[in-house]
Each structure stands twice: as C-alpha cells, then as structure tokens.
Design an enzyme around this catalytic site. Structure first.
Site, PDB file in Angstrom:
ATOM      1  CD1 TRP A 195      -1.859  -2.073   2.381  1.00 37.66           C
ATOM      2  CD2 TRP A 195      -2.545  -1.750  -0.054  1.00 37.66           C
ATOM      3  NE1 TRP A 195      -2.871  -3.229   1.780  1.00 37.66           N
ATOM      4  CE2 TRP A 195      -3.191  -2.837   0.592  1.00 37.66           C
ATOM      5  CE3 TRP A 195      -3.173  -1.279  -1.176  1.00 37.66           C
ATOM      6  CZ2 TRP A 195      -4.173  -3.548  -0.254  1.00 37.66           C
ATOM      7  CZ3 TRP A 195      -3.976  -2.046  -2.014  1.00 37.66           C
ATOM      8  CH2 TRP A 195      -4.372  -3.325  -1.313  1.00 37.66           C
ATOM      9  CG  ASP A 196       4.101   2.276   2.964  1.00 41.31           C
ATOM     10  OD1 ASP A 196       3.126   3.399   3.405  1.00 41.31           O
ATOM     11  OD2 ASP A 196       4.496   1.743   3.990  1.00 41.31           O
TER      12      ASP A 196
END
Lengths: 404, 404
Positions: B162-163
């Site tokens: 997700w980062d």
C-alpha cells in the site's frame, strides 16, 4: 478542466497493470479508448462474475473508458488502430499496451503513422520472456518470508502488488513522456517490465543491499513488522488487532496502556538494552509480545479498541473483506470515497472516486465500465470523423464490430 | 533533457510512500531536495543497517535527492522551508509531505508564501486518523485470505504494497497537478491516503463488488491463483515452481507436457465441464493439481525447468531473496537494470536504474543517497542565493545545520 484534459490514450491492455494504468489516466481527465478484440480479450470474463455472467473484475479496472471492438488479426482492423494513433493534435498519439512482441505494434513500425508517438509498453521480463505477477513474486523471495514462522512452504501474496505498482508507474510514464514531447516534439518509447519493478522495489527497500553488504537476508517472522515493533494480538472474544510502535511516542503509549512499563524497564536493565531504540524493540519482539499479550487476551475486542483509541496508539483491526465492505466503521464507509453506481449489466454497488483527492479540480463521477465494443461507433466518429455509413461499411468488412 | 527537467520538489517525507514518490520524480529528472530535521527523521536509522550503522533502507528510498538539515520546530527553520517553496519560477513551489496535521504546513498557510503552490499530502485515513501500511492491510481483509488453506490466523504481507502504490500515485499527482498549474496558474492541493488506496484497490479488483452483488467473498486458497489456474509444485529435489495457465495456449501446453490430456478429457466428460474455460480450471483446481503433481515430484528441478521452458509454459521459480540477488539467472542479474554503486558510508552494492526504461532520454546514473544534511550549504546557495557567510549566519541561529 482536469490535469490530463486534452490527452487521448489508446489502451490496448489486458489483465491488471495496463488497464489500471489507463483507468488512472482517465480519472485524471484523459480520454481513454480501450481497443478490444472482437468478443473481448482473454480477461473479459475473469472471476468474480455478476449473476448475468459479466466480469466484476474487468468492470473494476476499465471504468471511465470507452471500448472499441476491432479485429486485431486483420490488416483492416490494425489500420483502424493505426488510424486512432495517427489522429492529429498534440494530445493524440499515445499508446499503452502489454501486447509485446507483435511486429505490427513495434515502436518503429508505429512511428510511420505517428512520428511523435508516445508508447508505453508493459512487459514481463527484460529479456522478453513472459511473466505475470504470480510468476514474478516467487522469484523475489518474498513467499519464503511470508507467513507463520514455522511454515515449511512458500506463501504467495493474494494482492497482485507488482501489477498495481507497475500500472501506477506506467501511468506516470505516460504523463512524464508527454511533458517531454511537448518540450521537444520527439517520440517516446518507455518499457516497463513486471520483473524490473519487483527486483528494483526489493532494492529500494534494502533487501538487496542487506544481502550484498551484510551477507544476511530477511527471515520469516510471521506478522511482526520488520525493524521496529509491530505485532498482532488476539482478544478475549477471538477477534484480532495489529498494534504498531514505530516511534517512541507510539511505544510509550503502548507500554503505559498495557501496564508493562516496570517489567520492561527491569528487562532493559537486565539485558543492557534501551527499548527507546526501535532496533532493540525489534530484536526482543518475542519477549515484548509475550509480556503484552495477556492485556489483550483478558479484554473483549470492544474494550481493547476503546482503550487503544483513548491512548492514541497506532493500531489496525483485522477485518474480513465483507466487514471492510459492509461495516459502518469499515474502510469503505469511513473513506467517504465511494458512490453507488447502478450498472444495468452488473447491478448496484459502490465504486470509488480516484484516490488522489484534489482541491483544484473535480474528478469524473464514477460510472459503469463500458461493455466491450459499446463505443465503436462514437469513437470512429469522434476520433476518425467517420460518418454512420462509413462506420457501417467498415463493420461490413469485419474490421470492427458495431454495437447492436 | 529529462521528462521532469525544470521541476524542483521539496520532499518533507518519512517512511516509504513519500520518499519513494520523490525518488521516482528525481529519476525522471526533477531536482528533489529532502528537508530533514536536525539529526534526521525517525526513519533515518531503520533496519537493515550497514556495518557502520547507516540505514540501507533509508539509502534505498532517497537516492538522487539532496538533503538539507533544518530545525523544523523553530520558526527560523520553518522560514527556510517556506523560502524553499517560495523560490520564484514555474518549476518551483512543489511540496510532497506526509507530515499531516501540522498548522504551519496547512495548504492555506503555505499559499501565503507561494500562491500557486502544488502540495501533495500523503495521509493515513480520510478522517485524519493515522495509519501505516501494516495497520491498513489488516483492515481490507487480505490477511484472512492469505496463506495455507488450513491456517487459523491472519497472515500479514511482508511487502509494504500500500505504501508503494500510494507513493507511485503521489508521484503521478505531482506531475499531473503541474500540468494543470501550467494551464491555469492555479494552486493545487492533492491528498492521498493509504487507507483510500487500499480500499479503492480492493474495489478495482472486484473484491467489493463480489460482496455487494454476489454476497460472496474470496476464500483462503493457499498459493492458487484466483479465478484461473495457477499452482505451486514441489520437485523431486525439494525445490518449488509456480505454474500458471491463464490462457488456453498456456493450459494446452501444460497438460500436453505433463501427459495429462487424456485423464483430464475423461474428467471433463464425466463432470460435464470444459477446462478451456478458466472458470472451470479454477473450480476444479484441487483435482487438476493432484493429477499434475506427480509429474513434478518425479523430476529434478533442473529437468522440470528445462521442460517448462521447452514447452513455453508460463512459470516462475521460488527463489530466496539471496538467490534473487546473487544467482546468475536471478532477477537482479537478468534484469540488466543494476549498476554497482560505491557508497563510502555503506559499501559497494548494486542499485537499480529507474523501472521506466526510456528510449527518448537517459535516466540519471544511480548514485549514493545523501547523508542527512549533506547538501544544506549548496541548496541554500542554489535555491535561495545565500552566500557562504549568510548560510553560516543562519546555521549559527540554529535554523539549519551545515555539514562539518
């Protein structure tokens, strides 16, 4: 006006990376036309399906685009694609494709129809061998370090992360290449391979340097957060939470709440370490977790959540996909990003706005994905200036299919 | 000339998403200046570390940037940051930050120093609550469907996906917003939250619609590829390969190679299904795998690999991180993307070129990441036009720290 207003993109893509790239461009204002083979590409009926048989997966990755249905095996059909790329104007002449190795799509060949073509090509491996997310992920080593410490087999990821990262970089490549074309007028070819994205990311995150510089590699460590303190805990009622202490403030809040300050201080003294250093918290993660666990196990989920929130602890709740989707306090509802879309072929369900929340422009409202070929007529008209009878003539040759 | 030549970005970011966004911008030609607090931010010493104590992780995410060391808690230090944002010129006035909720960084406040500021702000959740990759991932449900079918606990991912996806979208937001600013002259604020990226991605991939439209959700299914046929197999010498049959060509090659055509045809007839449909291959994945497994178990890894390659089957090899990094046929070597960098503080190790492989421009050659504050003097000179003695005077006030 939208950031990418005036850009016209031909999307000749299947599966996840390319379609997600072009959907992102559409969300930023580009006019995106999917070129689909007659009947749709191989991923058009991919699971999950709606009751009527249409793919919810395909719909999710192709919103905000139009679809033109073309016989890509015929020269007449390929001429249509070449025609779409040759449309004059600054914002035209942009192709995103994951169809690699086809002679008619080679950059040099397409430059004959559009001398300043921007072509972003998504491939598997640098040497031209094919690859998909699932065959790349095993090669970077992550499945051997994912999952329970005592697992004996590799554990694949479920999220096609390499596809998604590749897709976002492909969208960025289009916009960046267009910036350069406006400055220089020169054509642009950018190749992005899934395998490159995977191995480069492993380097960015320090995995590669750790092997080469330290001769060490990451071990399997269950649900722990590498390099700092993060652990999941069960609650008395068999729910589960993830707790993270990246900073000293996080850490101090956590040990104060769980009443473990004194025992941890005694342990620090006995071991000669300082848990104010995240490296020390990471090294002693097992004993820290054993000390914290009873606090969670003795409380219900509701009590744990209230206490974590009250103490400003960084935490996350383990939810099922259904809970994420349906719960009033799930990520879908709390994001405020979703609007219900009524798709005649698929049903009513929530669809997100773009993840980039702008203040300077209004993103397009989410709508249904096109049916394959739904826009063949209007694209032939808008982009190529064909009249209805000219389009019908083209359809009679079999080069395109018009919607019934 | 590079695609983002002329862009000057202030990078006030920690951890993965923001730093990776700005590194990507630097790889495309932007001049990126990291603003670091005195002594470096909380992630500056994150594991893995090189023998000298410097972070290989931090270095991996901050190449191609300069670093200026500023006392961000003092007004004088904040004035330096405001000064960097106020530098006149079309390509200046761009801020990427994950420092949310700080009054002095509010967009409205910064517009007073740069009326056409582009600000891309990376947050945790839409409601302003903090979140990191590990606290978001558990909330989307993926840990409950990752790992062995019989696992009883959730399985976290190791890759901060997700980062990384958020970072790539943040880079795209910068370039897109700059395109709009050039057209309209208007300032741009774009907010991107990790939780939004996660839940929107779950929607794009069909997970959300499957719940709402079908009332069903994805189950835990080990290393199988959802919706089609993909499975991992052990070889006689205890290695492991991932085999994928997305298309009918893949499928036909696989069953021909393993000599399972006849038994599968008999099964198709008896069951009344057609494995030419990937949905059928998916539904009967367990029995298909049981039929294929002996072929793999009876052959060494070398023989399996040679046969899979000869039959043009889509497959991947399970490698460790070390094998990916060191093997002559591992992804690092075969990508051709890496060059060895000699970093005086960290050692010699391979660093990748940008994943976007362009033909129209030459990407910057990878080099060491800056030490925190290494460029304070030259940035004060280049961007703010300060003389050496003016910079020294500023350092005396404690607003900045000059390298020794």
């Amino acid at each position: 006006m939208l950031p990418l207003s005036g850009l016209h993109v031909v999307d000749l893509c299947t599966y996840v990376a390319g379609p997600s790239a072009c959907m992102t461009l559409a969300q930023l204002g580009a006019d995106v036309v999917r070129v689909d083979p007659i009947g749709g590409a191989t991923d058009t009926r991919r699971l999950p399906l709606a009751p009527g048989g249409r793919s919810l997966y395909w719909a999710g990755l192709n919103r905000g685009k139009r679809s033109i249905e073309v016989d890509l095996r015929s020269e007449a059909g390929r001429d249509v694609v070449r025609g779409l790329l040759a449309v004059p104007g600054d914002g035209h002449g942009i192709l995103v494709t994951n169809a690699v190795g086809q002679a008619w799509l080679r950059h040099a060949a397409l430059l004959e129809v559009r001398p300043d073509l921007i072509q972003v090509q998504i491939g598997g491996r640098a040497d031209g061998r094919p690859a998909v997310d699932y065959t790349v992920n095993c090669e970077v080593g992550l499945p051997w370090v994912t999952g329970p410490v005592d697992a004996s087999a590799p554990v694949n990821h479920v999220l096609p992360a390499w596809d998604l990262i590749t897709g976002a970089h492909a969208a960025l490549a289009v916009v960046s290449a267009e910036r350069l074309r406006r400055a220089t007028g020169a054509p642009q070819l950018v190749e992005i391979n899934l395998a490159d994205v995977a191995v480069a990311t492993m380097a960015h995150l320090g995995f590669v340097a750790d092997v080469v510089v330290n001769g060490s590699q990451r071990l399997r460590e269950g649900n722990y957060l590498y390099g700092s303190y993060g652990c999941d805990f069960p609650t008395a009622d068999a729910r589960r939470v993830m707790v993270v202490a990246l900073t000293n403030r996080h850490w101090n809040n956590l040990i104060r709440l769980t009443g473990t300050e004194d025992v941890l201080a005694a342990m620090e003294k006995a071991l000669g370490v300082d848990f104010a250093a995240e490296e020390a918290r990471y090294r002693y993660r097992d004993v820290i977790s054993a000390l914290l666990r009873p606090w969670f196990e003795q409380r219900t989920h509701a009590d744990v959540v209230a206490a974590l929130e009250g103490a400003h602890i960084l935490w996350g709740d383990y939810r099922t996909i259904e809970e994420m989707t349906r719960s009033g306090d799930g990520l879908l509802a709390t994001s405020g990003l979703f609007t219900e879309v009524d798709d005649p072929a698929l049903g009513r369900y929530p669809v997100p706005l773009p993840v980039a929340r702008p203040s300077g422009w209004a993103p397009p409202v989410p709508g249904p994905a096109p049916a394959v070929g739904a826009d063949t007529g209007n694209v032939l008209s808008d982009w190529l200036g064909l009249s209805g009878s000219e389009a019908a003539g083209l359809a009679e040759t079999g080069a395109v299919r018009l919607p019934v």
